[in-house]
Scaffold this active site. Structure first.
Site, PDB file in Angstrom:
ATOM      1  N   GLY A 158       5.797   3.125   0.242  1.00 13.10           N
ATOM      2  CA  GLY A 158       6.356   3.708  -1.322  1.00 13.10           C
ATOM      3  C   GLY A 158       5.456   3.936  -1.747  1.00 13.10           C
ATOM      4  O   GLY A 158       4.041   3.594  -1.526  1.00 13.10           O
ATOM      5  N   SER A 162       0.876  -1.138   0.154  1.00 16.69           N
ATOM      6  CA  SER A 162       0.206   0.140   0.608  1.00 16.69           C
ATOM      7  C   SER A 162       0.815   1.324   0.042  1.00 16.69           C
ATOM      8  O   SER A 162       1.990   1.271  -0.069  1.00 16.69           O
ATOM      9  CB  SER A 162      -1.094  -0.363   0.976  1.00 16.69           C
ATOM     10  N   LYS A 163       0.490   2.080   0.271  1.00 13.26           N
ATOM     11  CA  LYS A 163       1.401   3.419  -0.241  1.00 13.26           C
ATOM     12  C   LYS A 163       2.102   4.125   1.101  1.00 13.26           C
ATOM     13  O   LYS A 163       3.144   4.746   1.380  1.00 13.26           O
ATOM     14  CB  LYS A 163       0.067   4.940  -0.373  1.00 13.26           C
ATOM     15  N   ARG A 164       1.835   2.520   1.889  1.00 17.57           N
ATOM     16  CA  ARG A 164       2.767   3.655   3.540  1.00 17.57           C
ATOM     17  C   ARG A 164       4.330   2.810   3.039  1.00 17.57           C
ATOM     18  O   ARG A 164       4.652   2.853   3.800  1.00 17.57           O
ATOM     19  CB  ARG A 164       2.038   3.162   4.377  1.00 17.57           C
TER      20      ARG A 164
END
Length: 469
Positions: A245, A241-243
């Site tokens: 990167g 996920s975005k966390r």
């Protein structure tokens, strides 16, 4: 390499956002499989979700695939333009008694779902309308009459044989109340009519596969071969996920990655060929096989991707890198008018840069009209001794006829010897003078790239600056 051109794969994204890393890897595996066998790779846009599908997302998907080099042989096909084909297939199921209309309201279905969960039962559709033989009315849907006995077996080319008990599957909706098909139905009609022989996709679709196989059989279609690719996880083993990167493909372009680095990295997320890490595109096409795709989830490692990007920059064609670097230089508000200078800068920096963003930032000093000195570096090296060295260089440089790396190096060495200084005590003040920093490519190379006139001008400016300080 086999010459079986009957193999047909597809990539079928929904245009509800940007192309993410997982989708790009799925597209890549399909593309490589088709290219390996000399088959066809088809692009289909699954845009039946009219509320969430956007033209901007569709364009973003095209841009990302084009950037990665994943050219398609047929398409793009748009599901929204094929609604009549789905309606006709629904009619065939209804006429054959393999589908039925259902007028259960969403509220009633939700109540039944809650009740089933409270009683410890699977919250599947209970067949209320199965035998009612209802006619169409506003708000009604069409459901597939799923067989309630027996097993449906998926002979997965990656995961092996997996069997599903049909009584665990419910009567899935094939046509919504707005007349649009559901995902599971449209994908079967499309894959069958487009002659897709191999469905290669993420294993989050595995539970859809038995339902789709039953639909293929009910419609009289040949069932394709399935290959479900394990998902990509972050370093903490949670779904990427975005966390962890960037997950959007084009975010990596904006961060200064090369497409060949991302392609090389993505293919190695779950696929291997011995211990080889770096592959040319020709090698990937030659070696790729589903047999070499692992069954376990792949872990995304940003450092490994950065290492690959550094390799491809280091080995990259200077002319091409110069073209790719220009937009990043312009993002820094630098005037880029001299293409030869950009090429020389790339030559200076390609062995030292991990991304094009880093190359632009570390090479910005070549293009600026005046040098921005790092305060600590200026204080340390543009002192009295530093100014003395700069003055000595300024005396020698204008008359230097051999303005080559060797000639410049000999001049600096001679100045150091005359002044009984270590060479670095001459070079570091000069480096800060020309670049503003204490770290740069070889000072002789920097001087050649800047040219004698700029070097002289920058030395004079540094002397003025240090005098004022």
């Amino acid at each position: 390499m086999s010459n079986d051109n009957k193999k047909r794969t597809r990539f079928a994204p929904s245009p509800t956002g940007y192309l993410h890393i997982g989708g790009a890897r799925t597209a890549l595996f399909n593309w490589l499989y088709a290219r390996h066998y000399g088959g066809k790779f088809i692009l289909r846009i699954e845009d039946t979700d009219q509320e969430r599908s956007t033209e901007e997302s569709t364009r973003a998907i095209f841009d990302a695939m084009t950037w990665l080099g994943l050219n398609w042989d047929e398409g793009p096909h748009y599901q929204a333009e094929r609604i009549e084909k789905y309606k006709e297939a629904v009619r065939r199921l209804l006429d054959a008694g393999k589908a039925f209309r259902c007028d259960c309201t969403p509220d009633a279905l939700e109540e039944k779902r809650k009740k089933a969960l409270a009683e410890g039962r699977k919250p599947k559709y209970d067949g209320t309308c199965r035998e009612k033989n209802l006619e169409w009315k506003p708000g009604s849907v069409v459901r597939f009459r799923t067989p309630q006995i027996g097993m449906t077996t998926v002979n997965d080319l990656i995961k092996g044989i997996i069997s599903f008990n049909n009584e665990e599957l419910d009567d899935l909706i094939v046509e919504r109340s707005d007349g649009y098909p559901t995902y599971n139905f449209a994908v079967v009609v499309d894959d069958a009519e487009m002659g897709i022989t191999h469905v290669i996709r993420g294993d989050d679709h595995l539970n859809n596969t038995p339902r789709q196989i039953l639909l293929y059989e009910a419609l009289g279609y040949e069932v394709p071969k399935f290959a479900h690719v394990p998902m990509i996880l972050g370093s903490d083993k949670a779904r990427l996920s975005k966390r962890h990167g960037a997950t959007s493909v084009m975010a990596y372009r904006e961060m200064g990655y090369l497409p060949e680095a991302l392609v090389n990295y993505l293919v190695r997320l779950g696929w291997s060929y011995g211990d080889q890490e770096i592959f040319s595109l020709d090698e990937l096409i030659r070696y790729f096989s589903l047999e070499s795709v692992g069954r376990s989830a792949a872990v995304f490692n940003p450092e490994k991707l950065l290492w690959l990007n550094q390799h491809y920059i280091k080995e990259g064609d200077t002319d091409r890198l110069a073209d790719l670097l220009c937009p990043f230089l312009k993002d820094l508000d630098l005037r880029v008018t001299d293409k030869a200078l950009v090429k020389n800068v790339v030559g200076d920096l390609k062995t030292r840069s991990k991304t094009l963003v880093e190359m632009a930032e570390s090479g910005a000093f070549y293009f600026r009209d005046s040098v921005e000195y790092d305060p600590k570096s200026a204080e340390q090296f543009l002192d009295r001794e530093g100014r003395a060295s700069l003055n000595a260089i300024l005396e020698e440089l204008p008359a230097l006829s051999d303005y080559t790396k060797e000639g410049v190096e000999n001049m600096l060495r001679t100045i150091a010897e005359k002044r009984t200084l270590k060479l670095k005590n001459v070079i570091q003040p000069l480096r800060v003078t020309l670049t503003g920093k204490t770290v740069s490519p070889g000072i002789d190379q920097v001087m050649i790239t800047l040219g004698k006139e700029k070097v002289i001008a920058r030395i004079k400016s540094a002397l003025e600056f240090s005098k004022a300080e």
